[in-house]
Design a protein around this motif. Structure first.
Motif, PDB file in Angstrom:
ATOM      1  N   HIS A  25       0.820  -1.207   0.000  1.00  0.00           N
ATOM      2  CA  HIS A  25       0.000   0.000   0.000  1.00  0.00           C
ATOM      3  C   HIS A  25       0.858   1.262   0.000  1.00  0.00           C
ATOM      4  O   HIS A  25       1.973   1.290   0.511  1.00  0.00           O
ATOM      5  CB  HIS A  25      -0.899   0.025   1.247  1.00  0.00           C
ATOM      6  CG  HIS A  25      -1.727  -1.195   1.418  1.00  0.00           C
ATOM      7  ND1 HIS A  25      -2.890  -1.401   0.721  1.00  0.00           N
ATOM      8  CD2 HIS A  25      -1.554  -2.293   2.190  1.00  0.00           C
ATOM      9  CE1 HIS A  25      -3.411  -2.570   1.070  1.00  0.00           C
ATOM     10  NE2 HIS A  25      -2.619  -3.129   1.960  1.00  0.00           N
ATOM     11  N   LEU A  26       0.325   2.324  -0.547  1.00  0.00           N
ATOM     12  CA  LEU A  26       0.792   3.691  -0.360  1.00  0.00           C
ATOM     13  C   LEU A  26       2.303   3.835  -0.578  1.00  0.00           C
ATOM     14  O   LEU A  26       2.810   3.488  -1.634  1.00  0.00           O
ATOM     15  CB  LEU A  26       0.353   4.179   1.032  1.00  0.00           C
ATOM     16  CG  LEU A  26      -1.184   4.144   1.241  1.00  0.00           C
ATOM     17  CD1 LEU A  26      -1.536   4.388   2.709  1.00  0.00           C
ATOM     18  CD2 LEU A  26      -1.880   5.144   0.347  1.00  0.00           C
ATOM     19  N   LYS A  76       4.393   0.933  -2.002  1.00  0.00           N
ATOM     20  CA  LYS A  76       4.020   0.236  -3.238  1.00  0.00           C
ATOM     21  C   LYS A  76       5.137   0.206  -4.281  1.00  0.00           C
ATOM     22  O   LYS A  76       5.441  -0.841  -4.839  1.00  0.00           O
ATOM     23  CB  LYS A  76       2.768   0.862  -3.862  1.00  0.00           C
ATOM     24  CG  LYS A  76       2.311   0.120  -5.128  1.00  0.00           C
ATOM     25  CD  LYS A  76       1.052   0.678  -5.724  1.00  0.00           C
ATOM     26  CE  LYS A  76      -0.127   0.481  -4.818  1.00  0.00           C
ATOM     27  NZ  LYS A  76      -0.474  -0.932  -4.618  1.00  0.00           N
ATOM     28  N   HIS A  80      -3.153  -4.499  -7.812  1.00  0.00           N
ATOM     29  CA  HIS A  80      -3.134  -3.172  -7.171  1.00  0.00           C
ATOM     30  C   HIS A  80      -2.125  -2.234  -7.843  1.00  0.00           C
ATOM     31  O   HIS A  80      -1.499  -1.414  -7.170  1.00  0.00           O
ATOM     32  CB  HIS A  80      -2.813  -3.267  -5.664  1.00  0.00           C
ATOM     33  CG  HIS A  80      -3.518  -4.352  -4.923  1.00  0.00           C
ATOM     34  ND1 HIS A  80      -4.848  -4.657  -5.136  1.00  0.00           N
ATOM     35  CD2 HIS A  80      -3.083  -5.222  -3.960  1.00  0.00           C
ATOM     36  CE1 HIS A  80      -5.180  -5.667  -4.328  1.00  0.00           C
ATOM     37  NE2 HIS A  80      -4.130  -6.025  -3.623  1.00  0.00           N
ATOM     38  N   TYR A  98     -10.527   1.162  -5.043  1.00  0.00           N
ATOM     39  CA  TYR A  98     -10.646   1.096  -3.587  1.00  0.00           C
ATOM     40  C   TYR A  98     -10.485   2.509  -3.043  1.00  0.00           C
ATOM     41  O   TYR A  98      -9.514   3.204  -3.383  1.00  0.00           O
ATOM     42  CB  TYR A  98      -9.536   0.183  -3.064  1.00  0.00           C
ATOM     43  CG  TYR A  98      -9.717  -0.391  -1.693  1.00  0.00           C
ATOM     44  CD1 TYR A  98     -10.302  -1.640  -1.519  1.00  0.00           C
ATOM     45  CD2 TYR A  98      -9.260   0.288  -0.573  1.00  0.00           C
ATOM     46  CE1 TYR A  98     -10.435  -2.194  -0.250  1.00  0.00           C
ATOM     47  CE2 TYR A  98      -9.388  -0.257   0.695  1.00  0.00           C
ATOM     48  CZ  TYR A  98      -9.978  -1.503   0.849  1.00  0.00           C
ATOM     49  OH  TYR A  98     -10.104  -2.051   2.103  1.00  0.00           O
ATOM     50  N   VAL A 146      -9.589   5.844  -1.192  1.00  0.00           N
ATOM     51  CA  VAL A 146      -8.470   6.462  -0.463  1.00  0.00           C
ATOM     52  C   VAL A 146      -7.107   5.841  -0.768  1.00  0.00           C
ATOM     53  O   VAL A 146      -6.187   6.539  -1.186  1.00  0.00           O
ATOM     54  CB  VAL A 146      -8.691   6.469   1.072  1.00  0.00           C
ATOM     55  CG1 VAL A 146      -7.543   7.206   1.772  1.00  0.00           C
ATOM     56  CG2 VAL A 146     -10.018   7.129   1.419  1.00  0.00           C
ATOM     57  N   THR A 147      -6.961   4.527  -0.583  1.00  0.00           N
ATOM     58  CA  THR A 147      -5.604   3.985  -0.634  1.00  0.00           C
ATOM     59  C   THR A 147      -5.205   3.435  -2.000  1.00  0.00           C
ATOM     60  O   THR A 147      -4.033   3.139  -2.209  1.00  0.00           O
ATOM     61  CB  THR A 147      -5.424   2.848   0.400  1.00  0.00           C
ATOM     62  OG1 THR A 147      -6.375   1.815   0.119  1.00  0.00           O
ATOM     63  CG2 THR A 147      -5.618   3.374   1.812  1.00  0.00           C
ATOM     64  N   LYS A 148      -6.122   3.261  -2.935  1.00  0.00           N
ATOM     65  CA  LYS A 148      -5.707   2.667  -4.204  1.00  0.00           C
ATOM     66  C   LYS A 148      -6.143   3.527  -5.379  1.00  0.00           C
ATOM     67  O   LYS A 148      -5.600   4.601  -5.597  1.00  0.00           O
ATOM     68  CB  LYS A 148      -6.185   1.221  -4.304  1.00  0.00           C
ATOM     69  CG  LYS A 148      -5.488   0.312  -3.267  1.00  0.00           C
ATOM     70  CD  LYS A 148      -5.762  -1.155  -3.490  1.00  0.00           C
ATOM     71  CE  LYS A 148      -4.965  -2.014  -2.504  1.00  0.00           C
ATOM     72  NZ  LYS A 148      -5.529  -1.954  -1.133  1.00  0.00           N
TER      73      LYS A 148
END
Lengths: 267, 87
Positions: A140-141, A144, A169, A190, A192-194
């Protein structure tokens, strides 16, 4: 339009969600094994989870005419526990012949640690030994970009056919490297995060639709299981053809899944 | 869709998103205490400025912003982790 959601965690969703997805055109889905929101205490917990993925969920989905497929592994977050991970890895082969299992996944990295890398490699060896496709989670974030590059480094060492691997992702800064290396790529819608539907359509316009899938990754967190229909609407609003939309949301996941011996699509 | 059509369709939405960011910076400034020395604030301010720059042939604005918020990749990571190549 009929569509396939190639990455959704239905163990975390209600039966009402199955009904809604069916009404919106979802004809099939695949569910990778993932983190339950807490670290499990023993390999036997994973045995129960794998039974849920390969027995309970297909029956729940079938009530609404949806075909349910699954991927098995210990996720990247719990892979930090190497001893537990190796016990889980030993369990996996006994489930690979279950009729809805497509392969190994979602393996990957979380915080890009040495332990996560070790277990990633051991999952890859298991996949090669059992001739399985692989679905890969990228971090994530802020993690990544680094994690995706590390995963591509590790994948380069394996003899597995690159078309049997989907790196999931992806976002603007990772999609090019994944597609250029010959792998399938997944975009996750998704909050906010993706990725948003608009940004996903931007990437389709920039990179084309070959080897590209889109999913909701609906799970127990803030997420939207009907995100794929949101992308369909955004593509239509931009004037894309029905044939292109169908390729992205139906034909592409079907083509990727068809490399797994347990996959067949009823409609 | 051509550029005019996209602007017609998205002008109000883009305006609203930019206003949301402006209001968030105001909210941070108005609140008790200060986060000016927090490195995340510098990242957010750099990112906000990025939107007003021209794109270049190598990286789009979205890619530049993603990289701004990303940890660096070390090509020698396998050695530093003392992991052997396998496969």
């Amino acid at each position: 339009m009929n569509y396939i959601d190639p990455h959704i965690h239905m163990v975390s969703r209600t039966t009402d969600d199955y009904e809604t997805l069916a009404k919106m055109g979802c004809v099939a889905m695949s569910e990778p094994a993932f983190w339950a929101g807490f670290d499990r205490g023993s390999a036997e917990s994973f045995r129960d989870y794998f039974n849920q993925l390969t027995d309970v969920e297909p029956k729940r989905a079938a009530q609404y005419g949806i075909q349910h497929f699954a991927w098995l592994c210990i996720n990247a977050k719990e892979a930090e526990n190497v001893e537990l991970s190796r016990e889980v890895l030993k369990l996996i082969p006994e489930f690979l012949d279950r009729p809805n299992v497509l392969g190994i996944g979602e393996i990957g990295l979380n915080k890009n640690t040495r332990n996560e890398a070790i277990i990633f490699q051991e999952h890859m060896e298991l996949a090669v030994a059992h001739d399985q496709s692989v679905l890969i989670h990228t971090p994530h974030l802020a993690d990544k970009y680094q994690g995706t590059r590390m995963i591509l480094d590790m994948l380069a060492d394996h003899s597995i056919d690159r078309h049997r691997i989907l790196v999931d992702h992806v976002e603007e800064h990772t999609i090019g490297a994944v597609l250029d290396a010959g792998y399938w790529a997944g975009m996750t819608l998704y909050p906010v995060t993706k990725c948003t539907p608009s940004r996903a359509v931007d990437m389709i316009e920039k990179f084309g639709a070959e080897r590209l899938c889109v999913n909701s990754a609906g799970d127990w967190g803030p997420s939207k299981p009907t995100a794929v229909p949101d992308l369909i609407l955004e593509m239509r609003r931009r004037g894309h053809s029905e044939a292109l939309i169908q390729k992205v949301v139906h034909d592409n996941p079907k083509e990727y899944f068809s490399q797994s011996k347990n996959f067949s699509l009823d409609r | 869709m051509n550029a005019n059509e996209i602007l017609d369709r998205e002008f109000l939405e883009i305006r609203a998103k930019l206003l949301d960011v402006a209001a968030a910076f105001d909210r941070l400034e108005r609140a008790d205490g200060s986060v000016e020395s927090d490195p995340r604030m510098q990242l957010l301010k750099t990112a906000a400025k990025l939107n007003a720059t021209d794109s270049d042939h190598n990286l789009s604005r979205a890619e530049k912003m993603q990289m701004l918020f990303s940890r660096q990749y070390d090509p020698e990571w396998i050695k530093s982790f003392d992991l052997s190549q396998r496969g």
